[in-house]
Enzyme design. Sequence first.
Site, PDB file in Angstrom:
ATOM      1  N   ASP A  33      36.710  49.519  43.912  1.00 28.84           N
ATOM      2  CA  ASP A  33      39.017  48.687  44.801  1.00 28.84           C
ATOM      3  C   ASP A  33      38.789  50.948  44.814  1.00 28.84           C
ATOM      4  O   ASP A  33      38.911  51.644  45.046  1.00 28.84           O
ATOM      5  CB  ASP A  33      39.632  48.513  43.613  1.00 28.84           C
ATOM      6  CG  ASP A  33      40.767  48.189  43.742  1.00 28.84           C
ATOM      7  OD1 ASP A  33      41.676  49.018  44.938  1.00 28.84           O
ATOM      8  OD2 ASP A  33      41.716  47.475  43.622  1.00 28.84           O
ATOM      9  N   THR A  74      44.566  45.133  48.593  1.00 29.32           N
ATOM     10  CA  THR A  74      43.530  44.907  47.194  1.00 29.32           C
ATOM     11  C   THR A  74      43.705  44.150  47.569  1.00 29.32           C
ATOM     12  O   THR A  74      42.722  42.779  47.670  1.00 29.32           O
ATOM     13  CB  THR A  74      43.841  44.630  45.872  1.00 29.32           C
ATOM     14  OG1 THR A  74      44.730  46.935  45.858  1.00 29.32           O
ATOM     15  CG2 THR A  74      43.338  44.060  44.734  1.00 29.32           C
ATOM     16  N   ASN A  95      49.411  41.673  48.969  1.00 26.79           N
ATOM     17  CA  ASN A  95      49.786  41.718  47.130  1.00 26.79           C
ATOM     18  C   ASN A  95      50.711  41.506  46.375  1.00 26.79           C
ATOM     19  O   ASN A  95      51.036  40.675  45.708  1.00 26.79           O
ATOM     20  CB  ASN A  95      49.338  43.417  46.348  1.00 26.79           C
ATOM     21  CG  ASN A  95      48.480  43.945  46.741  1.00 26.79           C
ATOM     22  OD1 ASN A  95      47.408  43.491  47.206  1.00 26.79           O
ATOM     23  ND2 ASN A  95      48.751  45.511  46.979  1.00 26.79           N
ATOM     24  N   ASP A 299      40.783  52.603  42.487  1.00 31.53           N
ATOM     25  CA  ASP A 299      42.418  52.441  42.679  1.00 31.53           C
ATOM     26  C   ASP A 299      43.531  53.068  41.736  1.00 31.53           C
ATOM     27  O   ASP A 299      44.299  53.440  42.365  1.00 31.53           O
ATOM     28  CB  ASP A 299      42.316  51.155  42.786  1.00 31.53           C
ATOM     29  CG  ASP A 299      43.715  50.834  43.859  1.00 31.53           C
ATOM     30  OD1 ASP A 299      43.535  50.993  44.768  1.00 31.53           O
ATOM     31  OD2 ASP A 299      44.752  50.247  44.345  1.00 31.53           O
TER      32      ASP A 299
END
Length: 539
Positions: A33, A74, A95, A299
Amino acid sequence: MKKLIVFVTIALVTAFGLKAQERPKLVVGIVVDQMKMEYLYRFSDDFSPNGFKRLMNDGFVFQNMHYNYMPTYTAPGHASIYTGATPSVHGIVGNGWFSRKLGKTMYCTDDASVKTIGDGSKEEGEMSPKNLQATTITDELRMATNFKGKVIGLSMKDRGAILPAGHFANWAFWYSNTGSFVSSSFYGDALPKWVTKFNSEKRYMSYFKKGWDLYKPAATYNESLPDNNPYEGKLHGSETPTFPYDLKKMYEKKDAGIIKATPFGNDLLAEFAMEAIKSEELGKDNIIDFLAVSFSSTDYVGHLLGPRSMELQDTYLRLDQTIADFLTYLDKTVGKGNYLLFLTADHAGAENVGYLKDNKFAVDYISPKTIRSSLTEFSNQTFGADLVLNYSNFNLFFNKEIIKTKGLELSKVKQAFKDYFMTQDYIKRAYTEEEILASTGADYFLDFIAKGFDATQNGDIVILEKPGYSEHALLGTSHGTAYSYDTHVPAIFYGWQIKAGESYNKKDITEIAPTIAQKIKVTFPNGTESKVLEEVLNK
């Protein structure tokens, strides 16, 4: 008769080169990520020979892999990797995103019809892939094996496990702030015994007791800014963003979720992945299985502390060793040459705005609240009412009921707001819904937005800010744009029938899933354009 059948079979094989289906025993998809391709270069001297370098030296590296749509977040990233399609097709446009139908923001994997399985909150488990509108490569593998091949998705984030695993997965597991991996009733009525056992061991506690200090000598981190620089956020209430971090103290003040924003979230997930391989017997028979793993801690650390922090570098140095250990485990359990692995990222990330400004790059931070209030002010001055229903994810939604009540023409309202946007210092482009849907691909930025635009879910106007500007990262960093700092990610294929090599030609992230489909001889995911990476299809 039997002899005749055998003879005819041998003759056909000899004449036409027919042979049994060749597939690896296991496909492993790894998503890191927020990983920029540049990290493989910047931290290269500090990596071991057995982690990232093993993949790069012995695998095939696409040096110029990019996302081909906006927004680069993401959930859309994971969905696009595994469907081989963009948000305009698979429907995961963020998201979370504003739903005009619901009149509120919805989450990408929301599903109130299912419940939490395991030791997690009610909300943590009300999740499924129902909002994903296209099949994944993992779905196609399940169908190709008549649902005998197993598919399991794992991540610290729910969306990082659920979306790659697809609609037909055996299981998807994600991490709860309770310290347990949980799932939802979409997949089963109770956690497998091995998951319950793993959770009962509370392995996260060993990481909290050790704390987080530098993995290597301080001199190693010369690729990063000094510790305690002005561009970092603070980890879970720490007084300063500096090593060492007392994780046990943070845990006692908060909960087990603190591990997510440390490199040890990756370590814990890798331990869980190895347990999944063992207990689910992945890659143990001749029916192909698929394990989708998404490392999320990179992330969390990136968002909080930024791309130039010592903490981020330390996270990648530790992840390098984690991957090395994971590869060794795959070699021993599945067998070297019996598994096909790919590694990529769901998006990259921007430089910190303050860092750029301090180095004399004329960019700025602009908050979504400021944008929203300025739009309201413009609307009231121009039309005598606030016509803005919602602004989020670079999308502007109009309140069409008010527009209708006031007798305004929607097209003129759109044009007025577009013209207003183009007077703002932070704006590069603004496009109306009609312009987006009429995109021919000739406008580079419009094409990015069109591929990320679902007419049934997106707004009336979509904006693109200038390079380097950010709505979301006063400290640390963020992502979401069409610029290369958000789109350029690693893409490495390794293992079964993969020759070592590299390509510098520009490639699209949506080419990964159809390439895997061709490689293992299954149907393409149903939303993909089916463009493939030919470089890794030759044996």
